[in-house]
Design a protein around this motif. Sequence first.
Motif, PDB file in Angstrom:
ATOM      1  N   LYS A 162       0.893  -1.678   0.202  1.00 28.58           N
ATOM      2  CA  LYS A 162       0.061   0.093   0.037  1.00 28.58           C
ATOM      3  C   LYS A 162       1.393   1.120   0.047  1.00 28.58           C
ATOM      4  O   LYS A 162       1.954   1.204   1.101  1.00 28.58           O
ATOM      5  CB  LYS A 162      -1.094   0.326   1.291  1.00 28.58           C
ATOM      6  N   ASP A 163       0.645   2.337  -0.940  1.00 26.60           N
ATOM      7  CA  ASP A 163       1.684   3.372  -0.815  1.00 26.60           C
ATOM      8  C   ASP A 163       0.715   4.466  -1.160  1.00 26.60           C
ATOM      9  O   ASP A 163       0.022   4.886  -1.624  1.00 26.60           O
ATOM     10  CB  ASP A 163       1.765   3.561  -2.306  1.00 26.60           C
ATOM     11  N   THR A 164       0.744   4.958   0.203  1.00 24.59           N
ATOM     12  CA  THR A 164      -0.687   6.183   0.773  1.00 24.59           C
ATOM     13  C   THR A 164       0.388   7.882   0.573  1.00 24.59           C
ATOM     14  O   THR A 164       1.931   7.754  -0.061  1.00 24.59           O
ATOM     15  CB  THR A 164      -1.137   5.982   2.337  1.00 24.59           C
ATOM     16  N   LYS A 165       0.094   8.685   0.584  1.00 20.84           N
ATOM     17  CA  LYS A 165       0.604   9.966   0.739  1.00 20.84           C
ATOM     18  C   LYS A 165       1.669  10.188   1.695  1.00 20.84           C
ATOM     19  O   LYS A 165       2.788  11.123   1.304  1.00 20.84           O
ATOM     20  CB  LYS A 165      -0.638  10.929   1.041  1.00 20.84           C
ATOM     21  N   PHE A 166       1.826   9.357   2.938  1.00 18.65           N
ATOM     22  CA  PHE A 166       2.876   9.448   4.096  1.00 18.65           C
ATOM     23  C   PHE A 166       3.224   8.389   4.313  1.00 18.65           C
ATOM     24  O   PHE A 166       4.941   7.863   5.124  1.00 18.65           O
ATOM     25  CB  PHE A 166       1.900  10.557   5.037  1.00 18.65           C
ATOM     26  N   THR A 167       2.690   7.316   3.899  1.00 17.58           N
ATOM     27  CA  THR A 167       3.035   5.899   3.867  1.00 17.58           C
ATOM     28  C   THR A 167       3.915   4.633   3.332  1.00 17.58           C
ATOM     29  O   THR A 167       2.943   4.851   2.327  1.00 17.58           O
ATOM     30  CB  THR A 167       2.694   5.019   5.599  1.00 17.58           C
ATOM     31  N   PHE A 168       4.392   4.163   3.181  1.00 14.73           N
ATOM     32  CA  PHE A 168       4.931   2.323   2.661  1.00 14.73           C
ATOM     33  C   PHE A 168       4.248   1.478   3.862  1.00 14.73           C
ATOM     34  O   PHE A 168       4.445   2.217   5.035  1.00 14.73           O
ATOM     35  CB  PHE A 168       6.285   2.673   2.215  1.00 14.73           C
ATOM     36  N   GLU A 169       3.173   0.786   3.247  1.00 13.74           N
ATOM     37  CA  GLU A 169       2.602   0.056   3.632  1.00 13.74           C
ATOM     38  C   GLU A 169       3.229  -1.829   3.372  1.00 13.74           C
ATOM     39  O   GLU A 169       3.587  -2.276   2.161  1.00 13.74           O
ATOM     40  CB  GLU A 169       1.545  -0.499   4.070  1.00 13.74           C
ATOM     41  N   ILE A 170       4.213  -2.541   4.337  1.00 14.50           N
ATOM     42  CA  ILE A 170       5.360  -3.489   3.744  1.00 14.50           C
ATOM     43  C   ILE A 170       5.320  -4.612   3.996  1.00 14.50           C
ATOM     44  O   ILE A 170       5.079  -5.066   5.914  1.00 14.50           O
ATOM     45  CB  ILE A 170       6.379  -3.099   4.760  1.00 14.50           C
ATOM     46  N   VAL A 171       4.912  -5.517   3.823  1.00 15.91           N
ATOM     47  CA  VAL A 171       5.012  -7.029   3.776  1.00 15.91           C
ATOM     48  C   VAL A 171       6.431  -8.045   4.017  1.00 15.91           C
ATOM     49  O   VAL A 171       6.993  -8.319   2.988  1.00 15.91           O
ATOM     50  CB  VAL A 171       3.896  -8.017   3.234  1.00 15.91           C
ATOM     51  N   THR A 172       6.621  -8.387   4.916  1.00 13.59           N
ATOM     52  CA  THR A 172       8.342  -9.095   5.177  1.00 13.59           C
ATOM     53  C   THR A 172       8.493  -9.817   5.108  1.00 13.59           C
ATOM     54  O   THR A 172       6.994 -10.552   4.952  1.00 13.59           O
ATOM     55  CB  THR A 172       8.455  -8.570   6.571  1.00 13.59           C
ATOM     56  N   ARG A 173       9.464 -10.369   4.626  1.00 14.64           N
ATOM     57  CA  ARG A 173       9.191 -12.439   4.794  1.00 14.64           C
ATOM     58  C   ARG A 173       9.175 -13.766   5.580  1.00 14.64           C
ATOM     59  O   ARG A 173       8.301 -14.538   5.106  1.00 14.64           O
ATOM     60  CB  ARG A 173      10.712 -12.376   4.363  1.00 14.64           C
ATOM     61  N   LYS A 174       8.618 -12.087   6.671  1.00 12.52           N
ATOM     62  CA  LYS A 174       8.664 -12.748   7.708  1.00 12.52           C
ATOM     63  C   LYS A 174       6.588 -13.282   7.961  1.00 12.52           C
ATOM     64  O   LYS A 174       6.117 -13.349   9.356  1.00 12.52           O
ATOM     65  CB  LYS A 174       9.016 -12.458   9.216  1.00 12.52           C
ATOM     66  N   ASP A 175       6.014 -12.750   6.519  1.00  9.97           N
ATOM     67  CA  ASP A 175       5.084 -12.457   6.582  1.00  9.97           C
ATOM     68  C   ASP A 175       4.119 -12.147   7.704  1.00  9.97           C
ATOM     69  O   ASP A 175       2.732 -12.454   8.750  1.00  9.97           O
ATOM     70  CB  ASP A 175       4.106 -14.215   6.568  1.00  9.97           C
ATOM     71  N   GLU A 176       4.200 -10.624   7.670  1.00  9.31           N
ATOM     72  CA  GLU A 176       4.218  -9.690   8.804  1.00  9.31           C
ATOM     73  C   GLU A 176       3.758  -8.370   8.902  1.00  9.31           C
ATOM     74  O   GLU A 176       4.843  -8.804   7.051  1.00  9.31           O
ATOM     75  CB  GLU A 176       4.969  -9.815  10.237  1.00  9.31           C
ATOM     76  N   LEU A 177       2.971  -7.959   8.748  1.00  6.97           N
ATOM     77  CA  LEU A 177       2.868  -6.251   8.196  1.00  6.97           C
ATOM     78  C   LEU A 177       3.677  -5.451   9.478  1.00  6.97           C
ATOM     79  O   LEU A 177       3.393  -5.211  10.477  1.00  6.97           O
ATOM     80  CB  LEU A 177       2.054  -5.979   8.236  1.00  6.97           C
ATOM     81  N   LYS A 178       5.205  -4.839   8.531  1.00 12.34           N
ATOM     82  CA  LYS A 178       6.100  -4.391   9.757  1.00 12.34           C
ATOM     83  C   LYS A 178       4.949  -3.233  10.034  1.00 12.34           C
ATOM     84  O   LYS A 178       4.281  -2.461   9.764  1.00 12.34           O
ATOM     85  CB  LYS A 178       7.377  -3.612   9.276  1.00 12.34           C
ATOM     86  N   SER A 179       4.743  -2.877  11.360  1.00  5.12           N
ATOM     87  CA  SER A 179       3.702  -2.301  12.080  1.00  5.12           C
ATOM     88  C   SER A 179       4.674  -2.046  13.985  1.00  5.12           C
ATOM     89  O   SER A 179       5.588  -2.668  14.294  1.00  5.12           O
ATOM     90  CB  SER A 179       2.468  -2.299  12.401  1.00  5.12           C
ATOM     91  N   GLU A 180       4.085  -0.954  14.075  1.00 11.16           N
ATOM     92  CA  GLU A 180       4.244  -0.229  15.349  1.00 11.16           C
ATOM     93  C   GLU A 180       2.996  -0.184  16.306  1.00 11.16           C
ATOM     94  O   GLU A 180       1.574   0.425  15.459  1.00 11.16           O
ATOM     95  CB  GLU A 180       5.016   1.343  15.619  1.00 11.16           C
ATOM     96  N   PHE A 181       2.817   0.067  17.444  1.00 10.82           N
ATOM     97  CA  PHE A 181       1.574   0.713  18.279  1.00 10.82           C
ATOM     98  C   PHE A 181       1.333   2.311  18.407  1.00 10.82           C
ATOM     99  O   PHE A 181       2.272   2.737  18.998  1.00 10.82           O
ATOM    100  CB  PHE A 181       1.831   0.134  19.504  1.00 10.82           C
ATOM    101  N   ILE A 182       0.566   2.567  18.068  1.00  8.57           N
ATOM    102  CA  ILE A 182      -0.067   4.038  18.413  1.00  8.57           C
ATOM    103  C   ILE A 182      -0.735   4.209  19.841  1.00  8.57           C
ATOM    104  O   ILE A 182      -1.546   4.087  20.124  1.00  8.57           O
ATOM    105  CB  ILE A 182      -1.143   4.637  17.576  1.00  8.57           C
ATOM    106  N   PRO A 183       0.303   4.966  21.139  1.00 10.98           N
ATOM    107  CA  PRO A 183      -0.736   5.182  22.108  1.00 10.98           C
ATOM    108  C   PRO A 183      -2.052   6.030  21.274  1.00 10.98           C
ATOM    109  O   PRO A 183      -1.798   7.250  21.486  1.00 10.98           O
ATOM    110  CB  PRO A 183       0.211   5.678  22.765  1.00 10.98           C
ATOM    111  N   PHE A 184      -2.666   6.133  22.389  1.00 13.26           N
ATOM    112  CA  PHE A 184      -4.027   6.919  21.862  1.00 13.26           C
ATOM    113  C   PHE A 184      -5.070   6.701  23.643  1.00 13.26           C
ATOM    114  O   PHE A 184      -4.581   6.089  24.321  1.00 13.26           O
ATOM    115  CB  PHE A 184      -4.852   5.855  20.799  1.00 13.26           C
ATOM    116  N   ALA A 185      -5.565   7.802  23.596  1.00 17.31           N
ATOM    117  CA  ALA A 185      -6.700   7.611  24.942  1.00 17.31           C
ATOM    118  C   ALA A 185      -7.024   7.042  24.720  1.00 17.31           C
ATOM    119  O   ALA A 185      -8.757   6.852  23.360  1.00 17.31           O
ATOM    120  CB  ALA A 185      -7.023   9.526  25.483  1.00 17.31           C
TER     121      ALA A 185
END
Length: 260
Positions: A162-185
Amino acid sequence: MSATPRKPPPIARELLGKAFPPQDADRIFADKVLHRPLLLQPTAEVDPGAPTVDARTRRQQARAKARQLSRRRARQKPKPLSAREIRALRVHKIPPEARKYAIYEPIHRMWVGYMQELLGTQMPVTPAAVAKLVSAEFVGAEVQVVRCRCVSRVGIRGIVVKDTKFTFEIVTRKDELKSEFIPFALDLYPYPHLLAEINYPIEIPKEHAVFRFEIPRPERLGEDSTKERNLVFELHGSQFEHRSTDRANKKFKQHNLDDL
């Protein structure tokens, strides 16, 4: 007793007798005139006490009826989802069963052929080909983060899904979607009872990141392809913060990159 006067023949029979023989005239008169059904349309009963409606009033009534019909159709038409509902339902998020590297390998091979056709067979790559590369599509490219202000992202490699305006969404060879958690209330989230079931990811941001990707050289007749190296490009994400649809029609200009 006096004889009753004989009725004269109908005028239609006389006219047919002048144009056709007597037998033909009688037959045509019987078929076309005497036995022809007469279709009558009943007239509507008009109330003598009802007020007369002029043409202007009829046009106003027709417009009011059309507006009423339009409002009825608008109420029956389903409304689009709001931005809050889209985020809650995760419409644009890739489900876990689709986070497989093998699913996107054929797309990557198609992307390599697309880029080889875009750059052409002229080596080295001309500036005109590089200008085409800037406005190209990068869904399917295998990229690697080589520099980033966030050190934990350096070395991430995978296929762009996925190619958005500000990000690239990448699927790695370990079959995972590289991500981080967003802290929110918790009180700001619209559906707090779904928090345990949602892994709310953030894609690799383009800002302050450098992505590297390779394109194999196209094989040419009479040459040994093993002696040729792949074309290696580095993409500066801070200068690439555009949607793919907007990037296709945008004319990029050369600027000095002060943050490098």
